[in-house]
Design an enzyme around this catalytic site. Structure first.
Site, PDB file in Angstrom:
ATOM      1  CG  HIS A 197      -4.985  -6.260  -0.403  1.00 41.93           C
ATOM      2  ND1 HIS A 197      -6.221  -6.240   0.187  1.00 41.93           N
ATOM      3  CD2 HIS A 197      -5.057  -7.150  -1.440  1.00 41.93           C
ATOM      4  CE1 HIS A 197      -7.028  -7.080  -0.475  1.00 41.93           C
ATOM      5  NE2 HIS A 197      -6.350  -7.639  -1.464  1.00 41.93           N
ATOM      6  CE1 TYR A 234      -9.241  -3.240   0.587  1.00 43.82           C
ATOM      7  CE2 TYR A 234      -8.572  -1.173  -0.401  1.00 43.82           C
ATOM      8  CZ  TYR A 234      -8.267  -2.311   0.321  1.00 43.82           C
ATOM      9  OH  TYR A 234      -6.993  -2.507   0.795  1.00 43.82           O
ATOM     10  CG  ASN A 245      -3.483  -2.605   7.078  1.00 42.53           C
ATOM     11  OD1 ASN A 245      -3.421  -2.003   6.004  1.00 42.53           O
ATOM     12  ND2 ASN A 245      -4.471  -3.424   7.384  1.00 42.53           N
ATOM     13  CE  LYS A 288      -3.860  -2.280   2.390  1.00 48.34           C
ATOM     14  NZ  LYS A 288      -4.702  -2.266   3.605  1.00 48.34           N
ATOM     15  CD  GLU A 326      -8.642  -9.104  -3.750  1.00 47.47           C
ATOM     16  OE1 GLU A 326      -7.473  -9.430  -3.443  1.00 47.47           O
ATOM     17  OE2 GLU A 326      -9.515  -8.852  -2.886  1.00 47.47           O
TER      18      GLU A 326
END
Ligand code: IDP
Ligand code: MG
Length: 171
Positions: free
Chosen positions: A137, A71, A134, A31, A148
């Site tokens: 992913h 998402y 965080n 990310k 995905e």
């Protein structure tokens, strides 16, 4: 003769099952915060060291629409707008990793969604603190892995090659 043919067929079927198991794919992404913190190499290294195969990798700045699609199951969550803002704050590194149980194992390697609940030794448990930062992913099911990878790379667009180390990784 028939028995010989049957045993050849059975051997092929076993090989097929084995191969298809090793063909599982997971979408793993560094990310924007992971990129900014210089953790791209560290995250790639962990998947490589484990024996998984990199079949797709690109740095990109995804559009808000693309992230909303990625998402889409979280649309109703109160943190959704903040999540999209965070995810579009800078480039990400999108990757497709292949191998036996890569989805489940990839999730275990990432750690819990909330880094404060992640065990030391996991990526999140070693490198971050807040759930909204965080750093990585990972797909949460075999189905979402396929979905995905297709969404980020386009169907059939990952690399097809065999690793020379394959027989040292799989029995
Ligand atoms: P996952 O990334 O471990 O699969 P999901 O529940 O799918 O977790 O949530 C997607 C992402 O949304 C998380 O990785 C995290 O960045 C963010 N997120 C999840 N829950 C919260 C929250 O309670 N507050 C802020 N961000 C959250
Ligand atoms: Mg998720």
């Amino acid at each position: 003769m028939v028995a010989t043919l049957l045993s050849i067929f059975a051997a092929f079927s076993r090989a097929e099952v084995k191969m298809s198991g090793n063909d599982e794919v997971s979408f793993i992404m560094v990310k924007p915060d992971g990129v900014q913190r210089g953790l791209v190499g560290e995250i790639i290294k962990r998947f490589e060291n484990r024996g998984f195969q990199l079949v797709g990798c690109k740095m990109m700045s995804p559009s808000k629409e693309h992230l909303e699609k990625h998402y889409e199951d979280l649309k109703a969550k109160p943190f959704f707008p903040g999540l999209i803002k965070y995810m579009s704050s800078g480039p990400v590194v999108a990757m497709a990793w292949k191998g036996k149980q890569v989805v489940k194992t990839g999730r275990a390697m990432l750690g819990a969604t909330n880094p404060l609940d992640s065990n030391p030794g996991t990526i999140r448990g070693d490198f971050c603190i807040d759930v909204g930062r965080n750093i990585c992913h990972g797909s949460d099911s075999v189905e979402s892995g396929k979905r995905e990878v297709n969404l980020w790379f386009g169907e059939g667009n990952t690399e097809k090659y065999s690793l020379v180390s394959e027989s040292m990784i799989y029995e």
